[in-house]
Design a protein around this motif. Structure first.
Motif, PDB file in Angstrom:
ATOM      1  N   TYR A  30       0.529   3.466   0.259  1.00 13.83           N
ATOM      2  CA  TYR A  30       1.393   2.598  -0.046  1.00 13.83           C
ATOM      3  C   TYR A  30       1.320   2.500  -1.456  1.00 13.83           C
ATOM      4  O   TYR A  30       0.400   2.821  -2.401  1.00 13.83           O
ATOM      5  CB  TYR A  30       1.166   1.101   0.353  1.00 13.83           C
ATOM      6  N   ALA A  39      -3.698   3.731   3.344  1.00 16.17           N
ATOM      7  CA  ALA A  39      -3.781   2.728   4.246  1.00 16.17           C
ATOM      8  C   ALA A  39      -4.165   3.515   5.640  1.00 16.17           C
ATOM      9  O   ALA A  39      -4.935   2.770   6.332  1.00 16.17           O
ATOM     10  CB  ALA A  39      -2.476   2.156   4.368  1.00 16.17           C
ATOM     11  N   GLU A  58     -10.176  -4.957  12.200  1.00 13.74           N
ATOM     12  CA  GLU A  58      -9.834  -6.279  11.668  1.00 13.74           C
ATOM     13  C   GLU A  58      -8.787  -6.210  10.872  1.00 13.74           C
ATOM     14  O   GLU A  58      -7.819  -5.193  10.747  1.00 13.74           O
ATOM     15  CB  GLU A  58     -11.115  -6.637  10.869  1.00 13.74           C
ATOM     16  N   THR A  59      -8.197  -7.421  10.368  1.00 10.79           N
ATOM     17  CA  THR A  59      -6.826  -7.337   9.449  1.00 10.79           C
ATOM     18  C   THR A  59      -7.124  -6.581   8.367  1.00 10.79           C
ATOM     19  O   THR A  59      -8.195  -6.358   7.601  1.00 10.79           O
ATOM     20  CB  THR A  59      -6.833  -9.071   9.162  1.00 10.79           C
ATOM     21  N   GLY A  60      -6.056  -5.985   7.847  1.00 13.72           N
ATOM     22  CA  GLY A  60      -6.049  -4.917   6.845  1.00 13.72           C
ATOM     23  C   GLY A  60      -6.646  -3.396   7.344  1.00 13.72           C
ATOM     24  O   GLY A  60      -6.774  -2.568   6.323  1.00 13.72           O
ATOM     25  N   SER A  61      -6.928  -3.380   8.442  1.00 11.58           N
ATOM     26  CA  SER A  61      -7.630  -2.102   8.946  1.00 11.58           C
ATOM     27  C   SER A  61      -6.583  -0.909   9.006  1.00 11.58           C
ATOM     28  O   SER A  61      -6.891   0.211   9.033  1.00 11.58           O
ATOM     29  CB  SER A  61      -8.542  -2.055  10.202  1.00 11.58           C
ATOM     30  N   GLY A  62      -5.514  -1.290   9.139  1.00 13.43           N
ATOM     31  CA  GLY A  62      -4.171  -0.343   9.355  1.00 13.43           C
ATOM     32  C   GLY A  62      -3.435  -0.263  10.348  1.00 13.43           C
ATOM     33  O   GLY A  62      -2.686   0.730  10.833  1.00 13.43           O
ATOM     34  N   LYS A  63      -3.666  -1.153  11.617  1.00 12.64           N
ATOM     35  CA  LYS A  63      -3.071  -1.145  12.745  1.00 12.64           C
ATOM     36  C   LYS A  63      -1.543  -1.319  12.671  1.00 12.64           C
ATOM     37  O   LYS A  63      -0.866  -0.243  13.342  1.00 12.64           O
ATOM     38  CB  LYS A  63      -3.557  -2.574  13.533  1.00 12.64           C
ATOM     39  N   SER A  64      -0.938  -2.163  11.801  1.00  9.80           N
ATOM     40  CA  SER A  64       0.539  -2.281  11.930  1.00  9.80           C
ATOM     41  C   SER A  64       1.067  -0.930  11.153  1.00  9.80           C
ATOM     42  O   SER A  64       2.052  -0.525  11.432  1.00  9.80           O
ATOM     43  CB  SER A  64       0.906  -3.337  11.177  1.00  9.80           C
ATOM     44  N   THR A  65       0.286  -0.590  10.057  1.00  6.42           N
ATOM     45  CA  THR A  65       0.706   0.705   9.243  1.00  6.42           C
ATOM     46  C   THR A  65       0.809   1.881  10.332  1.00  6.42           C
ATOM     47  O   THR A  65       1.621   2.606  10.319  1.00  6.42           O
ATOM     48  CB  THR A  65      -0.394   1.152   8.356  1.00  6.42           C
TER      49      THR A  65
END
Ligand SMILES: Nc1ncnc2c1ncn2[C@@H]1O[C@H](COP(=O)(O)OP(=O)(O)OP(=O)(O)O)[C@@H](O)[C@H]1O
Length: 289
Positions: A30, A39, A58-65
């Protein structure tokens, strides 16, 4: 098996039994210049028809990315993506949009309002992908009704906008849309977290049917406990890298990576007692070493 499920199954197998999703050496960044941040790094993952894979971290680990990249919403900096045998790595925005509109890949976001066009009635949301596929409007409307029935929703909802439905109803409409399009891959971002237990059971039941008809599912969650019972395999994302992939049983019972052990420590329902604070701190120290 119902007619609808048979139709989906036929659609799924027409290109042969190869993986539905093949991701290899994926890097995503990004930002630009000094603000450029990595990311995802070197992510490699194959998913077979009918398989359910949980991607956790966890949050920020890149799942949504990862989900957004596979949907063509985020560009890659390296690596390749094949969807249902089609190499989509070099696709531009228009080709990605066409692929999404054809419904080969369907997504159910955490907030189902985002999975449905807020300006389209439920009927139009269900009918649109069929019209794109060349189905006549009358036939498309008939099919939309039958799929709504399969997700236990009544046809009086057809004329409403997504904002006029409850969260559980919207989520089921998203799943119905995946059925309508004969999707090969459905990505579900925290799929059942917003639902009450009755709705959750129903949605999980429908997802089970989808799988039985050959549709591959990707569950994205921060909670290992919530996907361990539903997924065949689990892929663990830590700071943009897949640190462990294995069967759900292996990952829960013989976690190889300290980060997986840390996640398990926060999912007490899976293995008796939660990890104590000292153990979690020791694992964190190991991860940041
Ligand atoms: N549009 C963006 N621009 C810049 N950085 C982003 C953007 N989206 C995500 N990131 C960063 O990329 C990393 C991965 O974010 P991502 O949303 O994929 O994580 P996640 O595992 O899905 O988190 P969550 O569980 O909180 O949704 C994070 O460091 C995040 O800050």
């Amino acid at each position: 098996m119902t007619t609808a499920a048979t139709e989906t199954k036929d659609a799924v197998h027409e290109d042969g039994p190869g993986p539905v999703l093949e991701v290899s050496g994926l890097d995503v960044h990004y930002g630009r210049g000094r603000k450029r941040r990595r990311a995802l790094h070197g992510v490699t993952l194959d998913i077979a028809p009918g398989e359910a894979v949980g991607v956790i971290g966890e949050t920020g680990s890149g799942k949504s990315t990862l989900a957004r990249t596979v949907l063509g919403l985020v560009p890659t900096s390296a690596g390749s993506i094949r969807i249902a045998g089609e190499d989509v790595s070099g696709y531009g925005p228009r080709q990605w949009r066409d692929l999404r509109r054809r419904g080969v890949i369907q997504y159910v976001f955490q907030d189902p309002l985002r999975s449905l066009d807020p300006d389209l009635t439920i009927e139009d949301s269900l009918v649109e992908p069929l019209l794109i596929q060349g189905v006549r409007r009358e036939e498309a409307a008939l099919r939309a009704r039958s799929f709504l029935d399969r997700v236990h929703l009544t046809t009086d909802l057809l004329a409403r906008l997504p904002g006029e439905l409850s969260g559980g109803q919207r989520q089921r409409v998203s799943v119905a849309r995946a059925l309508v399009t004969g999707a090969r891959l459905v990505i579900l971002d925290e799929p059942v977290s917003a639902l009450d237990s009755a709705n959750r059971v129903q949605v999980l039941e429908i997802l089970k049917e989808l799988r039985a008809s050959g549709v591959a599912l990707v569950f994205i969650s921060h909670d290992l406990g919530s996907v361990a019972g539903t997924a065949d395999r689990i892929a663990v994302l830590h700071q943009g890298e897949l640190v462990e992939t294995g069967t759900a049983h292996e990952v829960v019972n013989q976690p190889q990576h300290p980060y997986t052990r840390l996640l398990l420590g926060s999912a007490p329902t899976l293995r008796g007692k939660p990890a104590d604070r000292a153990e979690r701190e020791a694992l964190r120290a190991l991860l940041s070493a």
